[in-house]
Scaffold this motif. Sequence first.
Motif, short mmCIF file in Angstrom:
data_model
loop_
_atom_site.label_atom_id
_atom_site.label_comp_id
_atom_site.label_asym_id
_atom_site.label_seq_id
_atom_site.Cartn_x
_atom_site.Cartn_y
_atom_site.Cartn_z
N THR A 211 3.41 -0.49 -3.93
CA THR A 211 3.96 0.29 -3.91
C THR A 211 5.04 0.06 -2.17
N SER A 212 5.48 -1.26 -1.82
CA SER A 212 5.98 -1.84 -0.57
C SER A 212 6.83 -2.43 -0.53
N GLN A 213 7.41 -1.12 0.32
CA GLN A 213 9.10 -1.83 0.22
C GLN A 213 9.14 -3.34 1.55
N VAL A 214 9.82 -4.23 0.92
CA VAL A 214 10.15 -5.13 1.65
C VAL A 214 11.40 -5.52 1.81
N ARG A 280 -1.90 7.53 -2.29
CA ARG A 280 -1.08 6.60 -1.03
C ARG A 280 1.03 7.64 -2.03
N SER A 281 0.31 7.15 -3.02
CA SER A 281 2.01 7.19 -4.18
C SER A 281 1.50 8.28 -5.69
N PHE A 304 6.90 9.34 -5.55
CA PHE A 304 7.15 9.41 -4.53
C PHE A 304 5.67 9.17 -3.37
N ALA A 305 5.59 9.43 -1.79
CA ALA A 305 5.28 8.86 -1.13
C ALA A 305 3.95 10.46 -1.45
N ARG A 306 2.72 10.41 -0.93
CA ARG A 306 2.04 11.50 -0.58
C ARG A 306 1.22 11.75 0.62
N PRO A 307 2.27 12.80 1.59
CA PRO A 307 2.89 13.26 0.47
C PRO A 307 4.02 13.10 0.40
#
Length: 395
Positions: A211-214, A280-281, A304-307
């Motif tokens: 769930t990481s944006q790299v 987290r997601s 989707f992220a939480r929230p």
Amino acid sequence: MVMHSIEELRRAMRDETRDLAPRVTLGQIRQRARRRRFTGLVAFAAAVLVPVGVTMTALAGGPAGPSPSPVDPPSGATPVVTDLAGGAEFQGSGPIVRTGVAYGADEELVLRYSGEDMNGVFSGLYNPKTSQYRRFEGGLMVPAAGQFSTIMEIEDRRGGIVDYGVVGAPGVTVEVTFDGQHATATSAAIPVLPGTTLFWVRRTGIAVGPTSQVGGPTPNLAFTARDVTGATVATGGYVQRSDGQVVIKDTAVRIGDLMPTGVTLADRGELVLWFAGDDRSTGLFAGSDTGGGEPTELRGLGRFARPPFDIGFYGGRTELDEPGGTKVVLLVYVGPAATVTAAAPVSTGRGSVRWSAHPRLRIAWISGVPAQDGWKVTGIATDANGNPVAVTQGR
């Protein structure tokens, strides 16, 4: 309508996707625009993806390298589109390329060219025991000459990491270096796009988080494409995780209530929606409830992220088949609007449902839309006085 500045929208997009692998990049949007200007490519979409030095039904067992051995080369007939389970489609217009690289105990990484929704390659998992497919997120947009596409990555649940992508150069050898080690990828040509090479490689080392944006390659990871003389023709590249939705599906628990819609799908089951994830997601899923227990999952609709961030309408739409060849179209909205609806020139019904765990997230749906008119669907969010606060045009 509330208008936002470009900087506000960019900031919202950054905040919303900070912990998520992005689904669409600006480069992908530009490439899609270029594809629309070159519609002649679609006429060639039925051309066969021809792997280099192997056959469609029995690709090489996997790339060299210090990682554990992949699954034995596949045998038997190549899976066909009509074998798809539950009515879900494995996107694309060309034959399915079986890589021979295992995912867990029963599934195998497969790739498929698309000349319709995008000019690129979709990926997913195939289970030869059940003939079921599970699609990964996003797609590999065909890069410009001398460049790598975004490199997609999965953890194969067998102790290895698999990276795969497209290079804008024909007949090249793709090498990857990681932690001081070296491996050579398996490659395949795409006849409809003669200036490209499809590749996949299995390795050890550090993986991109699910769930990481790299913002670049994983540490100590580099990709190099060389021609027959050994000269470097391209280096890559941006690495993005593509199995996040599958990870969520397999390991997470349902969050909030099951959301019925009252819409009848092509299998005569009712369209239902649900979220599953962690703190987290979370992933949004669409399924069919035929009254026989748990609904059958048809498609993942995004993460989707939480929230989730109040960004208004999230990009894109989802279409599912109804009896008689029409479509039900879904749109996702997060924000303070009092009402969220979908509209189309021709339809038979519409509605919206809230996510009980986050009531500001709503899925608006419209049914009975002619198959060719899905792109005409528009989402409208209004305040308590009926004034529009967000609008999304079909695309």
